[in-house]
Design an enzyme around this catalytic site. Structure first.
Site, PDB file in Angstrom:
ATOM      1  N   ALA A  13       0.865  -1.055   0.097  1.00 46.97           N
ATOM      2  CA  ALA A  13      -0.120  -0.080   0.137  1.00 46.97           C
ATOM      3  C   ALA A  13       0.917   1.235  -0.132  1.00 46.97           C
ATOM      4  CB  ALA A  13      -0.962  -0.081   1.337  1.00 46.97           C
ATOM      5  N   GLY A  25       0.713  -4.833   1.120  1.00 49.20           N
ATOM      6  CA  GLY A  25      -0.472  -4.960   0.315  1.00 49.20           C
ATOM      7  C   GLY A  25      -0.100  -5.654  -1.106  1.00 49.20           C
ATOM      8  N   GLU A  68      -0.506  -9.153  -0.368  1.00 51.31           N
ATOM      9  CA  GLU A  68      -1.912  -9.388  -0.194  1.00 51.31           C
ATOM     10  C   GLU A  68      -3.046  -9.478  -1.413  1.00 51.31           C
ATOM     11  OE1 GLU A  68      -1.869  -6.297   2.886  1.00 51.31           O
ATOM     12  OE2 GLU A  68      -2.710  -7.823   4.268  1.00 51.31           O
ATOM     13  N   GLU A 123       4.861  -4.860   7.128  1.00 48.66           N
ATOM     14  CA  GLU A 123       4.197  -3.894   7.946  1.00 48.66           C
ATOM     15  C   GLU A 123       4.616  -3.617   9.325  1.00 48.66           C
ATOM     16  OE1 GLU A 123       2.871  -6.269   6.162  1.00 48.66           O
ATOM     17  OE2 GLU A 123       1.180  -5.409   4.987  1.00 48.66           O
TER      18      GLU A 123
HETATM   19  C1  HXC Z   1       5.037   4.227  -1.367  1.00 51.71           C
HETATM   20  C2  HXC Z   1       6.905   3.416  -2.025  1.00 51.71           C
HETATM   21  C3  HXC Z   1       6.701   1.972  -1.713  1.00 51.71           C
HETATM   22  C4  HXC Z   1       5.458   2.041  -0.901  1.00 51.71           C
HETATM   23  C5  HXC Z   1       8.474   2.011  -2.622  1.00 51.71           C
HETATM   24  N1  HXC Z   1       8.283   3.234  -2.880  1.00 51.71           N
HETATM   25  N2  HXC Z   1       7.674   1.509  -1.973  1.00 51.71           N
HETATM   26  N3  HXC Z   1       6.212   4.543  -1.911  1.00 51.71           N
HETATM   27  N4  HXC Z   1       4.706   3.239  -0.724  1.00 51.71           N
HETATM   28  N5  HXC Z   1       5.036   0.960  -0.418  1.00 51.71           N
HETATM   29  C6  HXC Z   1       8.854   4.345  -3.481  1.00 51.71           C
HETATM   30  C7  HXC Z   1      10.157   4.888  -2.904  1.00 51.71           C
HETATM   31  O1  HXC Z   1       9.588   5.748  -1.791  1.00 51.71           O
HETATM   32  C8  HXC Z   1      10.817   5.502  -4.028  1.00 51.71           C
HETATM   33  O2  HXC Z   1      10.442   6.599  -4.285  1.00 51.71           O
HETATM   34  C9  HXC Z   1      10.627   4.409  -5.064  1.00 51.71           C
HETATM   35  O3  HXC Z   1       9.288   3.682  -4.585  1.00 51.71           O
HETATM   36  C10 HXC Z   1      11.905   3.494  -4.837  1.00 51.71           C
HETATM   37  O4  HXC Z   1      11.904   2.751  -3.899  1.00 51.71           O
HETATM   38  P1  HXC Z   1      13.294   2.446  -3.018  1.00 51.71           P
HETATM   39  O5  HXC Z   1      13.106   2.465  -1.579  1.00 51.71           O
HETATM   40  O6  HXC Z   1      14.035   3.842  -3.644  1.00 51.71           O
HETATM   41  O7  HXC Z   1      13.928   1.116  -3.813  1.00 51.71           O
HETATM   42  P2  HXC Z   1      14.533   0.261  -3.443  1.00 51.71           P
HETATM   43  O8  HXC Z   1      15.871   0.690  -2.518  1.00 51.71           O
HETATM   44  O9  HXC Z   1      15.086  -0.969  -4.341  1.00 51.71           O
HETATM   45  O10 HXC Z   1      13.970  -0.790  -2.331  1.00 51.71           O
HETATM   46  C11 HXC Z   1      12.906  -1.382  -2.678  1.00 51.71           C
HETATM   47  C12 HXC Z   1      12.082  -1.896  -1.340  1.00 51.71           C
HETATM   48  C13 HXC Z   1      11.563  -0.615  -0.765  1.00 51.71           C
HETATM   49  C14 HXC Z   1      12.794  -2.798  -0.661  1.00 51.71           C
HETATM   50  C15 HXC Z   1      10.821  -2.463  -2.048  1.00 51.71           C
HETATM   51  O11 HXC Z   1      11.044   0.573  -1.388  1.00 51.71           O
HETATM   52  C16 HXC Z   1      10.660  -0.856   0.471  1.00 51.71           C
HETATM   53  O12 HXC Z   1      10.973  -1.365   1.549  1.00 51.71           O
HETATM   54  N6  HXC Z   1       9.163  -0.354   0.224  1.00 51.71           N
HETATM   55  C17 HXC Z   1       8.334  -0.382   1.209  1.00 51.71           C
HETATM   56  C18 HXC Z   1       7.848  -1.908   1.241  1.00 51.71           C
HETATM   57  C19 HXC Z   1       6.710  -1.996   2.325  1.00 51.71           C
HETATM   58  O13 HXC Z   1       7.119  -1.778   3.597  1.00 51.71           O
HETATM   59  N7  HXC Z   1       5.702  -2.395   2.228  1.00 51.71           N
HETATM   60  C20 HXC Z   1       4.440  -2.397   2.915  1.00 51.71           C
HETATM   61  C21 HXC Z   1       3.640  -1.026   2.740  1.00 51.71           C
HETATM   62  S1  HXC Z   1       2.399  -1.269   4.022  1.00 51.71           S
HETATM   63  P3  HXC Z   1      11.080   8.097  -4.110  1.00 51.71           P
HETATM   64  O14 HXC Z   1      10.394   9.076  -4.632  1.00 51.71           O
HETATM   65  O15 HXC Z   1      10.923   8.244  -2.642  1.00 51.71           O
HETATM   66  O16 HXC Z   1      12.391   7.903  -4.144  1.00 51.71           O
HETATM   67  C22 HXC Z   1       1.209  -2.072   3.590  1.00 51.71           C
HETATM   68  C23 HXC Z   1       0.048  -2.123   4.295  1.00 51.71           C
HETATM   69  C24 HXC Z   1      -0.921  -3.056   3.713  1.00 51.71           C
HETATM   70  O17 HXC Z   1       1.286  -2.634   2.399  1.00 51.71           O
HETATM   71  C25 HXC Z   1      -2.084  -2.845   4.421  1.00 51.71           C
HETATM   72  C26 HXC Z   1      -3.425  -3.277   3.778  1.00 51.71           C
HETATM   73  C27 HXC Z   1      -3.271  -2.945   2.425  1.00 51.71           C
END
Ligand code: HXC
Length: 291
Positions: free
Chosen positions: A99, A142, A145, A165
């Site tokens: 998400a 997400g 999911e 999360e």
């Molecule tokens: C918003 C995101 C994002 C996310 C990545 N980006 N994941 N933006 N929401 N979930 C954005 C980053 O901010 C960045 O943009 C760009 O995508 C590239 O990401 P990087 O981090 O620079 O890439 P990398 O170093 O290769 O790392 C990849 C990654 C990491 C390991 C996937 O991005 C990451 O850990 N993302 C979050 C993963 C996560 O925690 N997901 C769960 C979300 S909570 P900018 O512009 O900033 O450079 C969730 C709750 C669900 O899903 C609840 C019900 C649906």
């Protein structure tokens, strides 16, 4: 190849974003512009609905607008009599990284609970046509999911699945604790949810989360092939089969077996069941009319 592009100007942006899609199938649009996804029909008979998440700069983070568009595309495919299966995919780098954290960052409890935040995601799990997730790269939070709401998951060799999360101070909210546990068992699900650790494609295969693993560049075409195979069967009977399998997650064994038996009986009310068995006896390929 003729493209269905009812509003060429509106579709220009997604068309430009992924030109490869244009040669692979027909663009598909009913009712307007898609900003975050690409939608078309694929397969030799154009009978596989195809949705590609297309927010590459954010690794396909599932913002509200994106998930609303997925819902609209699914609504369209659901009522399209030609479509017998649907594929959802992302990019080689990310199916979806979760998400949208930036969108969630400042949300309050009142907004989440009062607005029933993310309730519309459920559309993916209520589609009656079979849905295949083709997962390359990250399927996190997400994203994992979303894949698990689909009926079949195919993974590319470099796919990574996780529920991180907990590292953000929250927990899965779109079925992660429930569907993951049913798919891989308690210990691995608990470990993933409590540590945020990811599993790779092979681990996902071994644990039963995905059914097949393919090289990255073959994944999508293999998923479409699977969709074509499904679409060549009776759509009516496929919906019954999907309903019966899904009941295994909701009902007791006795209730599930009872439902299955009733649906099995119901297939005898269809022309397709008659055609299928007659074709076998006559040693020819069945021609289903979805009737
Ligand atoms: C918003 C995101 C994002 C996310 C990545 N980006 N994941 N933006 N929401 N979930 C954005 C980053 O901010 C960045 O943009 C760009 O995508 C590239 O990401 P990087 O981090 O620079 O890439 P990398 O170093 O290769 O790392 C990849 C990654 C990491 C390991 C996937 O991005 C990451 O850990 N993302 C979050 C993963 C996560 O925690 N997901 C769960 C979300 S909570 P900018 O512009 O900033 O450079 C969730 C709750 C669900 O899903 C609840 C019900 C649906």
């Amino acid at each position: 190849m003729a493209f269905i592009c009812r509003n060429a100007a509106l579709l220009l942006k997604p068309c430009r974003a992924a030109p490869a899609l244009l040669s692979a199938g027909r663009l598909y649009s009913s009712g307007g512009q898609y900003e975050y996804i690409l939608v078309e029909k694929r397969g030799e008979k154009n009978n596989v609905g195809f949705i590609q998440l297309n927010r590459p700069k954010a690794l396909n983070a599932l913002c509200d607008g994106l998930m609303k568009e997925v819902g609209r595309a699914l609504d369209d495919f659901e009522v399209d009599a030609d479509v017998g299966a649907i594929v959802i995919t992302g990019s080689d780098r990310a199916f979806a990284a979760g998400a949208d954290i930036k969108e969630m960052q400042n949300r309050t409890f009142q907004e989440c609970y009062g607005g029933n935040f993310l309730a519309h995601w459920n559309r993916v799990s209520t589609v009656r046509k079979p849905v295949i997730a083709a997962v390359n790269g990250f399927a996190l939070g997400g994203g994992c999911e979303l894949a698990m709401m689909c009926d079949i998951i195919y993974a590319g060799e470099k796919a990574q699945f996780g529920q991180p999360e907990i590292l953000l101070g929250t927990i899965p909210g779109a079925g992660g604790t429930q569907r993951l546990t049913r798919a891989v068992g308690k210990s691995l699900a608990m470990e993933m949810v409590l540590t945020g650790d990811r599993i790779n494609a092979q681990e996902a295969k071994q644990s039963g989360l995905v059914s097949k693993v393919y090289p990255v560049d073959q994944l999508v075409s293999e998923a479409v092939k699977c969709g074509e195979k499904i679409a060549s069967n009776s759509k009516l009977v496929s919906a019954m089969a999907k309903e019966a399998v899904n009941a295994a997650f909701e009902l007791t064994l006795a209730e599930g077996n009872r439902l299955e038996k009733r649906l099995f009986h119901a297939t005898f009310a269809t022309d397709d069941r008659k055609e299928g068995m007659t074709a076998f006896v006559e040693k020819r390929k069945a021609s289903f009319q979805d009737n």
